[in-house]
Design a protein around this motif. Structure first.
Motif, PDB file in Angstrom:
ATOM      1  N   HIS A  96       0.829  -1.194   0.000  1.00 52.62           N
ATOM      2  CA  HIS A  96       0.000   0.000   0.000  1.00 52.62           C
ATOM      3  C   HIS A  96       0.874   1.258   0.000  1.00 52.62           C
ATOM      4  N   ALA A  97       1.926   1.241   0.854  1.00 46.09           N
ATOM      5  CA  ALA A  97       2.831   2.386   0.940  1.00 46.09           C
ATOM      6  C   ALA A  97       3.565   2.564  -0.385  1.00 46.09           C
ATOM      7  N   GLU A  98       3.935   1.445  -1.005  1.00 49.07           N
ATOM      8  CA  GLU A  98       4.614   1.520  -2.308  1.00 49.07           C
ATOM      9  C   GLU A  98       3.733   2.216  -3.334  1.00 49.07           C
ATOM     10  N   GLN A  99       2.469   1.825  -3.291  1.00 49.17           N
ATOM     11  CA  GLN A  99       1.508   2.409  -4.233  1.00 49.17           C
ATOM     12  C   GLN A  99       1.376   3.916  -4.008  1.00 49.17           C
ATOM     13  N   LEU A 100       1.335   4.285  -2.718  1.00 47.00           N
ATOM     14  CA  LEU A 100       1.245   5.707  -2.379  1.00 47.00           C
ATOM     15  C   LEU A 100       2.469   6.457  -2.889  1.00 47.00           C
ATOM     16  N   GLY A 101       3.662   5.827  -2.687  1.00 50.15           N
ATOM     17  CA  GLY A 101       4.917   6.428  -3.163  1.00 50.15           C
ATOM     18  C   GLY A 101       4.858   6.643  -4.661  1.00 50.15           C
ATOM     19  N   TYR A 148       5.087   9.032 -21.295  1.00 59.17           N
ATOM     20  CA  TYR A 148       6.012   8.277 -20.450  1.00 59.17           C
ATOM     21  C   TYR A 148       5.677   8.199 -18.960  1.00 59.17           C
ATOM     22  N   ALA A 149       4.721   9.022 -18.486  1.00 64.29           N
ATOM     23  CA  ALA A 149       4.545   9.119 -17.033  1.00 64.29           C
ATOM     24  C   ALA A 149       4.215   7.765 -16.396  1.00 64.29           C
ATOM     25  N   ARG A 150       3.343   7.009 -17.055  1.00 61.28           N
ATOM     26  CA  ARG A 150       2.915   5.737 -16.455  1.00 61.28           C
ATOM     27  C   ARG A 150       4.108   4.798 -16.273  1.00 61.28           C
ATOM     28  N   GLU A 151       4.922   4.751 -17.323  1.00 64.19           N
ATOM     29  CA  GLU A 151       6.063   3.848 -17.268  1.00 64.19           C
ATOM     30  C   GLU A 151       7.118   4.312 -16.272  1.00 64.19           C
ATOM     31  N   MET A 152       7.281   5.644 -16.196  1.00 65.28           N
ATOM     32  CA  MET A 152       8.265   6.178 -15.250  1.00 65.28           C
ATOM     33  C   MET A 152       7.860   5.829 -13.831  1.00 65.28           C
ATOM     34  N   ALA A 153       6.562   5.955 -13.534  1.00 63.78           N
ATOM     35  CA  ALA A 153       6.072   5.626 -12.191  1.00 63.78           C
ATOM     36  C   ALA A 153       6.288   4.136 -11.904  1.00 63.78           C
ATOM     37  N   LEU A 154       6.078   3.330 -12.932  1.00 64.69           N
ATOM     38  CA  LEU A 154       6.261   1.883 -12.796  1.00 64.69           C
ATOM     39  C   LEU A 154       7.707   1.549 -12.442  1.00 64.69           C
ATOM     40  N   VAL A 155       8.617   2.149 -13.179  1.00 65.08           N
ATOM     41  CA  VAL A 155      10.049   1.926 -12.947  1.00 65.08           C
ATOM     42  C   VAL A 155      10.430   2.409 -11.554  1.00 65.08           C
ATOM     43  N   PHE A 156       9.842   3.523 -11.160  1.00 72.55           N
ATOM     44  CA  PHE A 156      10.141   4.077  -9.843  1.00 72.55           C
ATOM     45  C   PHE A 156       9.713   3.103  -8.746  1.00 72.55           C
ATOM     46  N   VAL A 157       8.503   2.581  -8.893  1.00 69.30           N
ATOM     47  CA  VAL A 157       8.009   1.634  -7.883  1.00 69.30           C
ATOM     48  C   VAL A 157       8.894   0.387  -7.866  1.00 69.30           C
ATOM     49  N   ASP A 158       9.313  -0.068  -9.047  1.00 67.54           N
ATOM     50  CA  ASP A 158      10.218  -1.226  -9.133  1.00 67.54           C
ATOM     51  C   ASP A 158      11.488  -0.979  -8.329  1.00 67.54           C
ATOM     52  N   ARG A 159      12.026   0.225  -8.511  1.00 65.59           N
ATOM     53  CA  ARG A 159      13.285   0.532  -7.827  1.00 65.59           C
ATOM     54  C   ARG A 159      13.080   0.599  -6.321  1.00 65.59           C
ATOM     55  N   CYS A 160      11.961   1.169  -5.906  1.00 65.89           N
ATOM     56  CA  CYS A 160      11.669   1.257  -4.462  1.00 65.89           C
ATOM     57  C   CYS A 160      11.544  -0.148  -3.875  1.00 65.89           C
ATOM     58  N   ARG A 161      10.872  -0.986  -4.646  1.00 66.05           N
ATOM     59  CA  ARG A 161      10.610  -2.352  -4.175  1.00 66.05           C
ATOM     60  C   ARG A 161      11.911  -3.125  -3.988  1.00 66.05           C
ATOM     61  N   ALA A 162      12.926  -2.782  -4.786  1.00 65.18           N
ATOM     62  CA  ALA A 162      14.186  -3.523  -4.724  1.00 65.18           C
ATOM     63  C   ALA A 162      15.045  -3.108  -3.535  1.00 65.18           C
ATOM     64  N   GLN A 163      14.658  -2.020  -2.846  1.00 64.77           N
ATOM     65  CA  GLN A 163      15.494  -1.537  -1.741  1.00 64.77           C
ATOM     66  C   GLN A 163      15.274  -2.386  -0.497  1.00 64.77           C
ATOM     67  N   ARG A 164      16.348  -2.523   0.277  1.00 58.21           N
ATOM     68  CA  ARG A 164      16.276  -3.340   1.501  1.00 58.21           C
ATOM     69  C   ARG A 164      16.453  -2.496   2.751  1.00 58.21           C
ATOM     70  N   SER A 165      16.602  -1.209   2.593  1.00 53.64           N
ATOM     71  CA  SER A 165      16.751  -0.337   3.778  1.00 53.64           C
ATOM     72  C   SER A 165      16.084   0.999   3.496  1.00 53.64           C
ATOM     73  N   PHE A 166      15.802   1.723   4.569  1.00 52.71           N
ATOM     74  CA  PHE A 166      15.206   3.050   4.411  1.00 52.71           C
ATOM     75  C   PHE A 166      16.190   4.001   3.751  1.00 52.71           C
ATOM     76  N   ALA A 167      17.495   3.811   4.050  1.00 53.52           N
ATOM     77  CA  ALA A 167      18.507   4.689   3.448  1.00 53.52           C
ATOM     78  C   ALA A 167      18.493   4.508   1.936  1.00 53.52           C
ATOM     79  N   GLY A 168      18.393   3.252   1.501  1.00 52.07           N
ATOM     80  CA  GLY A 168      18.345   2.976   0.064  1.00 52.07           C
ATOM     81  C   GLY A 168      17.113   3.620  -0.560  1.00 52.07           C
ATOM     82  N   LEU A 169      16.000   3.510   0.158  1.00 53.39           N
ATOM     83  CA  LEU A 169      14.731   4.088  -0.326  1.00 53.39           C
ATOM     84  C   LEU A 169      14.842   5.603  -0.474  1.00 53.39           C
ATOM     85  N   LEU A 170      15.488   6.198   0.543  1.00 51.12           N
ATOM     86  CA  LEU A 170      15.674   7.652   0.521  1.00 51.12           C
ATOM     87  C   LEU A 170      16.531   8.041  -0.691  1.00 51.12           C
TER      88      LEU A 170
END
Lengths: 554, 121
Positions: free
Chosen positions: A9-14, A33-55
């Protein structure tokens, strides 16, 4: 996935928040491109394992948007501009006509504005000119709104007020410089000793007047203006202390004023008033008063203080000063009163000219837009949005307006000297009418407003295209062109109405001028000339000698 | 109209470093945006992290210049999201990427020849 930093849910909000950030991009880019950019962004967020990485992902993405979005806007405008140049070059006659009409409108407006700027907006050539005020007496009960200041009243006002840093008196006149190869009539001003402190101007050479030089029966002194010093005394740097002859009397030069100082209007020399308070009645109101307000003092408060002082003076001198009061007005408004109305009327008139020009160009563009219906329909069919097509049209009008402004500015630069040459009186030298930063900003604003005005109507009309209808009918008929012709008719009505107002104004002006010229002045003025001669007191001390001079001239 | 001759790859040089990374990522196969990002990050040891803005800004220009093209079919239906778009290097894109690689190689050779970098043993 358990190792995820954020819940789905938080990912979706992000993703949504990032999507909102993408609003910084042009609509066309977003659509693509906006839809795809958002998709890629969520992918990258999802791959993070720490809050620092997310930031880090967030910072990287936000910085990317802030860097790239303006670039995309710039590229889009550049693309529109290139296209606009191509469109304008395709129809050189229409383009040239539009630019010429706009140049006339913008040129006339800029020229008039530069006059208004020089007169009403440019600061006067004195330090902190807003603190300079004109002081004048008036007698409202006797219906005398402007009467000048009497010398004894000035002395009382100067001594008693708490609102001025200093106050001074002056009057202008002509004086005759003799002693050289040729006598020369020079415009001068007789000033009280505080005047240069009030104006805040320092001499180029020597000094200004001392208080003890502004008393009766002391040797005469003079300050020279820069031009006079250059012209008649060949810029002699040792002139200070030398004696020159004024109306055949010796006068000592105490200083030379800097270039451009011509107070009050076009003076080239200054002499101390040297008035005797005993011999100057309170009823002799020939002089102008000027003062510098204390820092932070308002004109209104100063006027209140001066009026209460005047009430005291009137109480002390009821025979001469009964019912008199004082007006304190800003020095600028005092010296521009005569011109303000004319300039504002002129500005109004050229605004009408500009509006007519705008309506003309709008009409021209509307006709052009009818011819482009098919092009718009094809662009629409290829997926160009209405906003995108409107933007294209607006860029075209801005380009047209910009070109009109450049030519108009050139016309103004060329036109200002000729316009000034038409003014029959010598204007005060502090008035400068060149094109400065303020005039340039004004021209920019006017051309921008004009472009939007004449560009928006055709843009709105031609972007509202009925795709199939236009393609089938070649854009010549149908409801769109019907609406467009209605707009065109409206524009013609506006043009005619504006022209009528202008013509009526011009007609009225000519009529008043004719009425003034034909007014009876009580005698037959045909073939009557006037002239003046000056007879200095030193050479013609008695009335008899003066009469003899007049007779000899006759 | 006379036939348009194929553009000279040299006209596109030098490439922006991000653009070159994207072309290299597409050199060994068609990819979607996120896959390009991962490839670039992996090849550069995480030193180059393309933001979505940089990626799609560059991608837009690459498409306009004809160096890449968008695919109609989906080469990776297994791990697929129908919202993703896949990109492929065009023949011109490949020639431009190779020309850029040669240019960089030449720069490297120059640095070695002048002794700025140690000569390869």
């Amino acid at each position: 996935m358990s190792s995820r930093v954020l819940s789905p849910h938080a990912e979706q909000l992000g993703g949504r928040a990032f999507g909102a950030l993408l609003l910084c991009y042009p609509a066309q880019f977003r659509q693509e491109y906006a839809r795809e950019m958002a998709l890629v962004f969520v992918d990258r967020c999802r791959a993070q394992r720490s809050f620092a990485g997310l930031l880090a992902v967030w910072l990287n993405a936000a910085a990317g948007v802030l860097m790239e979005a303006p670039k995309e806007h710039g590229l889009m405008i550049l693309q529109d501009l290139t296209y606009a140049i191509r469109m304008l070059r395709k129809e050189p006659l229409v383009t040239a006509t539009a630019i010429a009409v706009l140049a006339l409108g913008i040129g006339a407006t800029t020229t008039t504005f530069s006059l208004a700027n020089g007169l009403l907006l440019r600061p006067l050539p004195y330090p902190e000119p807003e603190r300079l005020v004109a002081v004048d007496e008036s007698a409202p009960q006797r219906n005398v709104p402007i009467m000048g200041v009497a010398f004894p009243n000035y002395q009382d006002m100067r001594a008693r007020n708490r609102v001025f840093e200093d106050m001074a008196l002056y009057y202008s006149g002509m004086a005759t410089l003799t002693g050289g190869a040729e006598a020369e009539r020079v415009q001068g001003a007789w000033v009280s000793d505080g005047i240069f402190r009030v104006l805040g101007v320092k001499p180029l050479l020597g000094r200004t007047f001392l208080a003890e030089e502004d008393v009766p029966k002391v040797p005469h002194t003079v300050l020279l203006g820069y031009d006079l010093w250059q012209r008649r005394y060949s810029s002699d740097r040792n002139i200070v202390g030398k004696s020159i002859r004024l109306s055949d009397e010796p006068v000592t030069v105490v200083g030379v004023m800097p270039r451009g100082f011509n107070f009050p209007d076009r003076s080239e020399m200054w002499l101390p008033l040297q008035l005797d308070a005993q011999l100057s009645p309170r009823t002799d109101h020939g002089m102008a008063g000027i003062a510098r307000l204390k820092p932070g003092m308002s004109r209104e408060l100063a006027e209140q203080d001066m009026r209460s002082i005047m009430r005291q003076i009137a109480k002390e001198n009821p025979l001469t000063d009964y019912g008199q009061t004082v007006n304190v007005i800003s020095y600028r408004s005092q010296i521009t009163t005569d011109y303000r109305g004319t300039i504002l009327t002129l500005l109004g008139a050229v605004a009408f000219v500009l509006l007519i020009a705008t309506a003309n160009v709008a009409n021209l563009l509307l006709v052009k837009a009818s011819a482009r219906t098919k092009e718009m329909a094809i662009r629409g069919a290829l997926g160009a949005s209405r906003g995108r097509m409107m933007q294209q049209m607006v860029v075209e009008s801005l380009l047209l307006g910009g070109l009109g402004a450049v030519v108009g500015l050139a016309l103004a630069v060329a036109g200002i000297p000729s316009l000034l040459a038409l003014i029959p009186v010598d204007l005060p030298l502090w008035m400068h009418f060149e094109i400065d930063g303020r005039v340039l900003w004004f021209t920019l604003a006017v051309s921008l407003a004009t472009s939007l005005l004449f560009g928006l109507v055709p843009a709105l009309a031609s972007s509202r295209v009925d795709l199939t209808g236009s393609l089938k009918e070649g854009g010549r008929t149908g409801s769109t062109s019907g609406r467009r012709s209605l707009v065109r008719d409206g524009l013609v009505v506006v043009e005619v109405a504006l022209s009528l107002v202008l013509l009526t104004g011009a007609g009225l002006m000519i009529r008043s001028f004719l009425a003034l010229s034909n007014q009876r002045i009580g005698f037959d003025a045909a073939n009557v000339l006037t002239f003046r001669i000056s007879s200095p007191d030193t050479k013609y001390p008695s009335g008899e000698k003066g009469r003899a001079l007049v007779n000899s001239v006759r | 109209m006379p036939p348009r001759s194929a553009p000279d790859p040299e006209e596109f040089l030098p490439l922006h470093k991000d653009t070159f990374q994207i072309l290299v990522a597409l050199a060994d196969g068609d990819r979607h945006g996120y896959s390009i990002m991962l490839d670039v990050a992996a090849r550069t040891g995480g030193k180059v992290r393309l933001s979505p803005s940089t990626l799609y800004g560059s991608m837009k220009r690459l498409l306009e210049q004809g160096l890449t093209e968008e695919l109609d079919e989906r080469p990776d239906p297994e791990h697929d999201d129908e919202r993703r778009r896949y990109y492929r290097l065009t023949a011109l894109g490949r020639r431009v990427a190779i020309a850029e690689a040669h240019r960089l190689e030449k720069l490297l050779a120059d640095a070695r020849a002048t002794g700025l970098l140690p000569k390869r043993t």
